[in-house]
Design a protein around this motif. Structure first.
Motif, PDB file in Angstrom:
ATOM      1  N   ASN A  97      66.596  75.581   2.635  1.00  0.00           N
ATOM      2  CA  ASN A  97      67.044  76.450   1.478  1.00  0.00           C
ATOM      3  C   ASN A  97      66.218  75.920   0.299  1.00  0.00           C
ATOM      4  O   ASN A  97      66.973  75.677  -0.642  1.00  0.00           O
ATOM      5  CB  ASN A  97      68.351  76.805   1.558  1.00  0.00           C
ATOM      6  N   PRO A  98      64.995  76.222   0.240  1.00  0.00           N
ATOM      7  CA  PRO A  98      64.331  75.714  -0.937  1.00  0.00           C
ATOM      8  C   PRO A  98      64.712  76.030  -2.339  1.00  0.00           C
ATOM      9  O   PRO A  98      64.813  75.506  -3.361  1.00  0.00           O
ATOM     10  CB  PRO A  98      62.735  76.079  -0.805  1.00  0.00           C
ATOM     11  N   GLY A  99      65.197  77.357  -2.485  1.00  0.00           N
ATOM     12  CA  GLY A  99      65.758  77.901  -3.745  1.00  0.00           C
ATOM     13  C   GLY A  99      67.183  77.585  -3.898  1.00  0.00           C
ATOM     14  O   GLY A  99      67.772  78.080  -5.011  1.00  0.00           O
ATOM     15  N   LEU A 100      67.902  76.674  -3.049  1.00  0.00           N
ATOM     16  CA  LEU A 100      69.147  76.444  -3.380  1.00  0.00           C
ATOM     17  C   LEU A 100      69.514  75.687  -4.853  1.00  0.00           C
ATOM     18  O   LEU A 100      68.804  74.781  -5.065  1.00  0.00           O
ATOM     19  CB  LEU A 100      69.857  75.331  -2.127  1.00  0.00           C
ATOM     20  N   GLU A 101      70.586  76.044  -5.544  1.00  0.00           N
ATOM     21  CA  GLU A 101      70.673  75.469  -6.906  1.00  0.00           C
ATOM     22  C   GLU A 101      72.227  75.105  -6.749  1.00  0.00           C
ATOM     23  O   GLU A 101      73.266  75.671  -6.186  1.00  0.00           O
ATOM     24  CB  GLU A 101      70.590  76.638  -7.888  1.00  0.00           C
ATOM     25  N   ILE A 102      72.543  74.059  -7.400  1.00  0.00           N
ATOM     26  CA  ILE A 102      73.921  73.598  -7.735  1.00  0.00           C
ATOM     27  C   ILE A 102      74.339  74.563  -8.766  1.00  0.00           C
ATOM     28  O   ILE A 102      73.715  74.730 -10.056  1.00  0.00           O
ATOM     29  CB  ILE A 102      74.079  72.165  -8.129  1.00  0.00           C
ATOM     30  N   LYS A 103      75.427  75.213  -8.504  1.00  0.00           N
ATOM     31  CA  LYS A 103      76.127  76.390  -9.664  1.00  0.00           C
ATOM     32  C   LYS A 103      77.651  75.905  -9.719  1.00  0.00           C
ATOM     33  O   LYS A 103      78.296  75.110  -9.139  1.00  0.00           O
ATOM     34  CB  LYS A 103      76.023  77.882  -9.090  1.00  0.00           C
ATOM     35  N   SER A 104      78.174  76.536 -11.076  1.00  0.00           N
ATOM     36  CA  SER A 104      79.620  76.450 -11.263  1.00  0.00           C
ATOM     37  C   SER A 104      80.570  77.349 -10.789  1.00  0.00           C
ATOM     38  O   SER A 104      81.482  77.524 -11.298  1.00  0.00           O
ATOM     39  CB  SER A 104      79.659  76.101 -12.905  1.00  0.00           C
ATOM     40  N   THR A 108      83.727  72.057 -10.280  1.00  0.00           N
ATOM     41  CA  THR A 108      82.891  71.769 -11.559  1.00  0.00           C
ATOM     42  C   THR A 108      81.615  72.263 -11.244  1.00  0.00           C
ATOM     43  O   THR A 108      81.027  72.847 -12.158  1.00  0.00           O
ATOM     44  CB  THR A 108      82.976  70.150 -11.786  1.00  0.00           C
ATOM     45  N   ALA A 109      81.208  72.216 -10.063  1.00  0.00           N
ATOM     46  CA  ALA A 109      79.605  72.457  -9.460  1.00  0.00           C
ATOM     47  C   ALA A 109      79.795  72.348  -7.941  1.00  0.00           C
ATOM     48  O   ALA A 109      80.408  71.523  -7.368  1.00  0.00           O
ATOM     49  CB  ALA A 109      78.708  71.475 -10.014  1.00  0.00           C
ATOM     50  N   GLY A 110      78.946  73.304  -7.363  1.00  0.00           N
ATOM     51  CA  GLY A 110      78.935  73.245  -6.143  1.00  0.00           C
ATOM     52  C   GLY A 110      77.698  74.301  -5.436  1.00  0.00           C
ATOM     53  O   GLY A 110      76.986  74.672  -5.935  1.00  0.00           O
ATOM     54  N   ILE A 111      77.638  74.228  -3.969  1.00  0.00           N
ATOM     55  CA  ILE A 111      76.516  74.666  -3.394  1.00  0.00           C
ATOM     56  C   ILE A 111      77.393  75.706  -2.252  1.00  0.00           C
ATOM     57  O   ILE A 111      78.363  75.008  -1.785  1.00  0.00           O
ATOM     58  CB  ILE A 111      75.601  73.907  -2.843  1.00  0.00           C
ATOM     59  N   ALA A 112      76.637  76.490  -1.616  1.00  0.00           N
ATOM     60  CA  ALA A 112      77.038  77.438  -0.361  1.00  0.00           C
ATOM     61  C   ALA A 112      75.956  77.787   0.481  1.00  0.00           C
ATOM     62  O   ALA A 112      74.990  78.010  -0.218  1.00  0.00           O
ATOM     63  CB  ALA A 112      77.639  78.642  -0.862  1.00  0.00           C
ATOM     64  N   VAL A 113      76.155  77.044   1.752  1.00  0.00           N
ATOM     65  CA  VAL A 113      75.100  77.278   2.481  1.00  0.00           C
ATOM     66  C   VAL A 113      75.469  77.668   3.931  1.00  0.00           C
ATOM     67  O   VAL A 113      76.585  77.069   4.556  1.00  0.00           O
ATOM     68  CB  VAL A 113      74.194  75.878   2.814  1.00  0.00           C
ATOM     69  N   ASP A 114      75.075  78.829   4.314  1.00  0.00           N
ATOM     70  CA  ASP A 114      75.667  79.506   5.626  1.00  0.00           C
ATOM     71  C   ASP A 114      77.273  79.705   5.490  1.00  0.00           C
ATOM     72  O   ASP A 114      77.787  80.260   4.614  1.00  0.00           O
ATOM     73  CB  ASP A 114      74.961  78.691   6.748  1.00  0.00           C
ATOM     74  N   ASP A 115      77.879  79.026   6.310  1.00  0.00           N
ATOM     75  CA  ASP A 115      79.186  79.507   6.574  1.00  0.00           C
ATOM     76  C   ASP A 115      80.000  77.813   6.074  1.00  0.00           C
ATOM     77  O   ASP A 115      81.114  77.257   6.398  1.00  0.00           O
ATOM     78  CB  ASP A 115      79.787  79.058   7.974  1.00  0.00           C
ATOM     79  N   GLN A 116      79.243  77.190   4.913  1.00  0.00           N
ATOM     80  CA  GLN A 116      80.010  75.906   4.434  1.00  0.00           C
ATOM     81  C   GLN A 116      79.669  76.042   3.033  1.00  0.00           C
ATOM     82  O   GLN A 116      78.975  76.510   2.534  1.00  0.00           O
ATOM     83  CB  GLN A 116      79.065  74.878   4.909  1.00  0.00           C
ATOM     84  N   ILE A 117      80.969  75.417   2.199  1.00  0.00           N
ATOM     85  CA  ILE A 117      80.745  75.219   0.886  1.00  0.00           C
ATOM     86  C   ILE A 117      81.046  73.835   0.660  1.00  0.00           C
ATOM     87  O   ILE A 117      81.825  73.216   1.136  1.00  0.00           O
ATOM     88  CB  ILE A 117      81.803  76.263   0.443  1.00  0.00           C
ATOM     89  N   TRP A 118      80.408  73.297  -0.377  1.00  0.00           N
ATOM     90  CA  TRP A 118      80.607  71.893  -0.824  1.00  0.00           C
ATOM     91  C   TRP A 118      80.662  72.044  -2.534  1.00  0.00           C
ATOM     92  O   TRP A 118      79.907  72.734  -3.168  1.00  0.00           O
ATOM     93  CB  TRP A 118      79.415  71.066  -0.741  1.00  0.00           C
ATOM     94  N   PHE A 119      81.719  71.292  -2.916  1.00  0.00           N
ATOM     95  CA  PHE A 119      81.754  71.259  -4.414  1.00  0.00           C
ATOM     96  C   PHE A 119      82.514  69.974  -4.831  1.00  0.00           C
ATOM     97  O   PHE A 119      83.072  69.197  -3.883  1.00  0.00           O
ATOM     98  CB  PHE A 119      82.799  72.627  -5.091  1.00  0.00           C
ATOM     99  N   PHE A 120      82.283  69.656  -6.164  1.00  0.00           N
ATOM    100  CA  PHE A 120      82.914  68.549  -6.711  1.00  0.00           C
ATOM    101  C   PHE A 120      83.773  69.077  -7.662  1.00  0.00           C
ATOM    102  O   PHE A 120      83.465  69.853  -8.727  1.00  0.00           O
ATOM    103  CB  PHE A 120      82.030  67.258  -7.082  1.00  0.00           C
ATOM    104  N   LYS A 121      84.879  68.297  -7.968  1.00  0.00           N
ATOM    105  CA  LYS A 121      86.096  68.749  -9.084  1.00  0.00           C
ATOM    106  C   LYS A 121      86.587  67.075  -9.326  1.00  0.00           C
ATOM    107  O   LYS A 121      87.169  66.568  -8.574  1.00  0.00           O
ATOM    108  CB  LYS A 121      86.865  69.590  -8.720  1.00  0.00           C
TER     109      LYS A 121
END
Length: 146
Positions: A97-104, A108-121
């Protein structure tokens, strides 16, 4: 001298019996989030062991419609270490996913890809994965509810 020993003994007994040590570590995750409820105990995990977290756990949540999610949480000593892990995950995901950006959008910030979400807090990184039947809107609502 004898009175000192009595005072120390009373202090010790009070500390032991008034505040018993818990045998289980409390879950860093809520029992319920949105329409999901934890369906089992928090179990140790080693998904991110190469990043040396302080501790790491995994738990499954089930929705009232039969959907299920797995949540992994890794806690670090510093926020920067958590962000470093999220950045490494995002870098790996950008291969597909070349256009993937870390967003808020999550934590605090995270990403969503397919059926998964990662974030840090704070000093923790959370990974949420749809195991069965959760639509993208309920996955997103779950992540925002943590």
């Amino acid at each position: 001298m004898r009175l000192d020993k009595v005072i120390v003994a009373i202090f010790f007994l009070t500390a032991v019996f008034v505040n018993p040590i818990s045998s289980q570590t409390p879950s860093p995750l809520p029992e319920r989030v949105e329409k999901f409820k934890q369906s089992g105990p928090l179990t140790p995990s080693d998904l991110y062991k190469n990043f040396a977290p302080v501790d790491e756990s995994s738990v499954e949540y089930r929705g009232n419609n039969g959907a299920s999610l797995t949540v992994d949480i890794a806690r670090f000593r510093q926020d920067g270490e958590a962000y470093e892990l999220l950045s490494a995950i995002a870098d790996g995901a950008r291969a597909k996913n070349p256009g993937l950006e870390i967003k808020s959008d999550y934590g605090t910030a995270g990403i969503a890809v397919d059926d998964q979400i990662w974030f840090f807090k704070g000093s923790s990184v959370v990974h949420i994965q749809n195991v069965k039947g959760a639509n993208p809107a309920s996955l997103e609502a779950f992540a925002k509810g943590l």
